[in-house]
Write an enzyme that holds these catalytic residues in place. Structure first.
Site, PDB file in Angstrom:
ATOM      1  N   HIS A   1       0.925  -0.779   0.171  1.00 33.27           N
ATOM      2  CA  HIS A   1      -0.238   0.121   0.106  1.00 33.27           C
ATOM      3  C   HIS A   1       1.537   1.086  -0.116  1.00 33.27           C
ATOM      4  CE1 HIS A   1      -4.070   1.734   0.510  1.00 33.27           C
ATOM      5  NE2 HIS A   1      -3.505   2.620   1.551  1.00 33.27           N
TER       6      HIS A   1
ATOM      7  N   LYS B   1      -9.943   6.595  -3.385  1.00 27.09           N
ATOM      8  CA  LYS B   1      -9.740   7.117  -3.168  1.00 27.09           C
ATOM      9  C   LYS B   1      -8.071   6.746  -3.522  1.00 27.09           C
ATOM     10  CE  LYS B   1      -7.366   8.562   1.503  1.00 27.09           C
ATOM     11  NZ  LYS B   1      -7.800   9.243   2.637  1.00 27.09           N
TER      12      LYS B   1
ATOM     13  N   LYS C   1      -3.584   7.426  -3.919  1.00 28.07           N
ATOM     14  CA  LYS C   1      -2.146   7.897  -2.380  1.00 28.07           C
ATOM     15  C   LYS C   1      -1.655   8.711  -3.635  1.00 28.07           C
ATOM     16  CE  LYS C   1      -3.252   7.995   1.326  1.00 28.07           C
ATOM     17  NZ  LYS C   1      -3.735   7.990   2.201  1.00 28.07           N
TER      18      LYS C   1
ATOM     19  N   ASP D   1      -5.480  12.234  -2.432  1.00 28.73           N
ATOM     20  CA  ASP D   1      -4.807  12.032  -0.972  1.00 28.73           C
ATOM     21  C   ASP D   1      -3.119  12.394  -1.253  1.00 28.73           C
ATOM     22  OD1 ASP D   1      -3.590  12.477   1.465  1.00 28.73           O
ATOM     23  OD2 ASP D   1      -4.780  11.128   2.327  1.00 28.73           O
TER      24      ASP D   1
ATOM     25  N   GLU E   1      -7.385  15.999  -1.155  1.00 28.53           N
ATOM     26  CA  GLU E   1      -7.112  15.677   0.778  1.00 28.53           C
ATOM     27  C   GLU E   1      -5.847  15.961   1.035  1.00 28.53           C
ATOM     28  OE1 GLU E   1      -8.032  11.078   2.196  1.00 28.53           O
ATOM     29  OE2 GLU E   1      -7.003  11.884   3.961  1.00 28.53           O
TER      30      GLU E   1
ATOM     31  N   ASP F   1      -6.782  16.910   6.652  1.00 25.55           N
ATOM     32  CA  ASP F   1      -6.816  15.407   6.967  1.00 25.55           C
ATOM     33  C   ASP F   1      -5.640  15.939   8.589  1.00 25.55           C
ATOM     34  OD1 ASP F   1      -6.148  13.039   8.742  1.00 25.55           O
ATOM     35  OD2 ASP F   1      -5.817  11.800   6.582  1.00 25.55           O
TER      36      ASP F   1
ATOM     37  N   LYS G   1     -10.866  10.973  12.584  1.00 23.83           N
ATOM     38  CA  LYS G   1      -9.773  10.322  13.175  1.00 23.83           C
ATOM     39  C   LYS G   1      -9.465   9.904  14.458  1.00 23.83           C
ATOM     40  CE  LYS G   1      -7.477   9.729   8.404  1.00 23.83           C
ATOM     41  NZ  LYS G   1      -5.721   9.674   8.294  1.00 23.83           N
TER      42      LYS G   1
ATOM     43  N   GLU H   1     -13.903   5.225   5.360  1.00 19.01           N
ATOM     44  CA  GLU H   1     -13.122   5.369   4.514  1.00 19.01           C
ATOM     45  C   GLU H   1     -12.318   4.504   6.004  1.00 19.01           C
ATOM     46  OE1 GLU H   1      -9.086   8.136   3.861  1.00 19.01           O
ATOM     47  OE2 GLU H   1      -9.344   8.003   5.909  1.00 19.01           O
TER      48      GLU H   1
HETATM   49  C1  MUC Z   1      -4.976   9.160   5.196  1.00 22.47           C
HETATM   50  O1  MUC Z   1      -3.810   9.670   5.112  1.00 22.47           O
HETATM   51  O2  MUC Z   1      -6.152   8.952   5.154  1.00 22.47           O
HETATM   52  C2  MUC Z   1      -6.547   6.679   4.807  1.00 22.47           C
HETATM   53  C3  MUC Z   1      -6.650   6.083   3.370  1.00 22.47           C
HETATM   54  C4  MUC Z   1      -5.558   5.300   3.596  1.00 22.47           C
HETATM   55  O3  MUC Z   1      -5.400   4.667   2.235  1.00 22.47           O
HETATM   56  O4  MUC Z   1      -4.338   5.846   3.624  1.00 22.47           O
HETATM   57  C5  MUC Z   1      -4.708   6.875   5.341  1.00 22.47           C
HETATM   58  C6  MUC Z   1      -4.280   7.850   5.109  1.00 22.47           C
HETATM   59 MG    MG Z   2      -5.094  11.152   4.346  1.00 25.85          MG
END
Ligand code: MUC
Ligand code: MG
Length: 371
Positions: free
Chosen positions: A21, A166, A168, A197, A223, A248, A272, A325
């Site tokens: 991941h 989402k 990254k 994000d 994000e 976040d 969170k 999420e």
């Molecule tokens: C984050 O920064 O949001 C949330 C989903 C994911 O894949 O990583 C987290 C961390």
């Molecule tokens: Mg995030």
């Protein structure tokens, strides 16, 4: 109902992920769950969990530091004490321990689990009562490879498991990231909501360039594009672009939420439990957001089932305009609970039993616990 804490035990539980991941600051092949067992009077046991992402690369507390804070400082403070509820517990912890919100979150979770079991009520009832028992859950495409992410997204859409994704980004150059995001958006289609994000990886200039292209390409939400300390920059971006910003890392507690909103931020906050210090504390941020007209999103630190369910109980009591999420358990190859959560049709079902409504498989806990 008052709860007397008799003893606390803590384990580091390492569980491999189903695939690497990739985030802007770390690649995860394993997630470490810091599991807490709170033994209370009258034979009641509460369970809690804290996770972070990539050791110390995401937040200021590592799994090892969470365990040490609990065993060295918080357990001696709390054991033998009686608390009327989570407010009294938080008051005690905050009076003696600064920060360490991840450790406090695991303990607040275990306390709520114990109090819910003592009262015969689900944790959501202690937090105001659930508005819903099914919550929306997106999936994060983060294999690091555009084609693999497209195939994964198409498979999950075909299976009907998720309809929102989402991505990254932020680890690679801007052009590569934009091509990656827009290729996935084009492949998965107009009906599918795609968010990105950046995990703080851009500076303000890069964010202005990047957000222009993401907005034109139909990305729905951006994000945390810039560092958490750049509050003014985040406010400026939120006012400049039509595509909304999800704060976040910049927004952990109700105090952060107040500062951002009163500075003119528009958009949404990712709640969170770990950032705030537990489900009750995270809902304080939700209330500030609601008062300021900022939308809400149920965020994850990629918790296992225990931490995800603790979050879901809290998220179920407020309207999450951007959904949640809470897919963490699906990213893990295994877990330490008897019954996995029910994920289907882009949603997850909130367990209904007393407390968290989750039973721990103690054999699995022993198997995966770090020796
Ligand atoms: C984050 O920064 O949001 C949330 C989903 C994911 O894949 O990583 C987290 C961390
Ligand atoms: Mg995030």
């Amino acid at each position: 109902m008052s709860i007397t804490i008799e003893s606390l035990a803590c384990w580091l539980v390492d569980i491999p992920t189903i695939r690497p991941h990739k985030l802007s600051m770390a690649t995860m092949g394993c997630q470490t769950l810091t599991i807490v067992r709170m033994q209370c009077a009258n034979g009641i046991t509460g369970w809690g969990e804290a996770t972070t992402i990539g050791g110390l690369s995401y937040g200021a507390e590592s799994p090892e530091a969470i365990k040490s804070a609990i065993e060295t400082y918080l357990a001696p403070l709390l054991c033998g004490q009686t608390f009327s509820g989570p407010a009294a517990l938080a008051d005690k912890m905050n009076a003696h321990v600064k920060g360490n919100t991840f450790a406090k979150s695991a303990l607040e979770t275990a306390f709520l689990d114990a109090q819910g079991k003592a009262l015969g009520l689900p944790v959501s009832s202690l937090l105001g009562g659930a508005l819903t028992t099914r919550l929306p859950v997106l999936w994060t495409l983060a294999s690091g490879d555009t084609q693999k992410d497209i195939e994964e997204g198409q498979r999950l859409l075909a299976e009907g498991r998720h309809d929102t994704f989402k991505l990254k980004i932020g680890a690679r150059g801007l052009d590569v990231d934009i091509r990656h995001a827009l290729a996935i958006k084009a492949a998965l289609g107009d009906e599918v909501s795609i968010r990105v994000d950046v995990n703080q990886a851009w500076d303000l200039t890069t964010a202005i360039k990047g957000m222009t292209q993401l907005q034109d390409g139909g990305i729905d939400l951006v994000e945390q594009p810039i560092p958490l300390w750049d509050r003014q920059g985040l406010i400026a971006l939120s006012q400049r672009f039509a595509v909304p910003i999800l704060a976040d890392e910049a927004v952990s507690t109700s105090h952060d939420g107040y500062a951002l909103a009163s500075g003119g931020f528009t958009g949404a906050y990712a709640l969170k439990i770990a950032k705030a210090g537990g489900p009750v504390q995270a809902l304080k941020l939700a209330q500030v957001a609601q008062a300021a007209g900022v939308a809400l999103y149920g965020g994850t630190m990629l918790e296992g089932t225990l931490g995800s369910v603790a979050s879901l109980h809290a998220w179920s009591t407020v309207r999450m305009q951007w959904g949640t999420e809470m897919f963490g358990p699906l990213l893990l190859k295994d877990d330490i609970v008897v019954r996995p959560l029910d994920f289907s049709h882009g949603q997850v079902t909130l367990p209904q039993g007393p407390g968290l409504g989750v039973d721990i498989d103690e054999e699995k806990l022993r198997y995966y616990a770090r020796k």
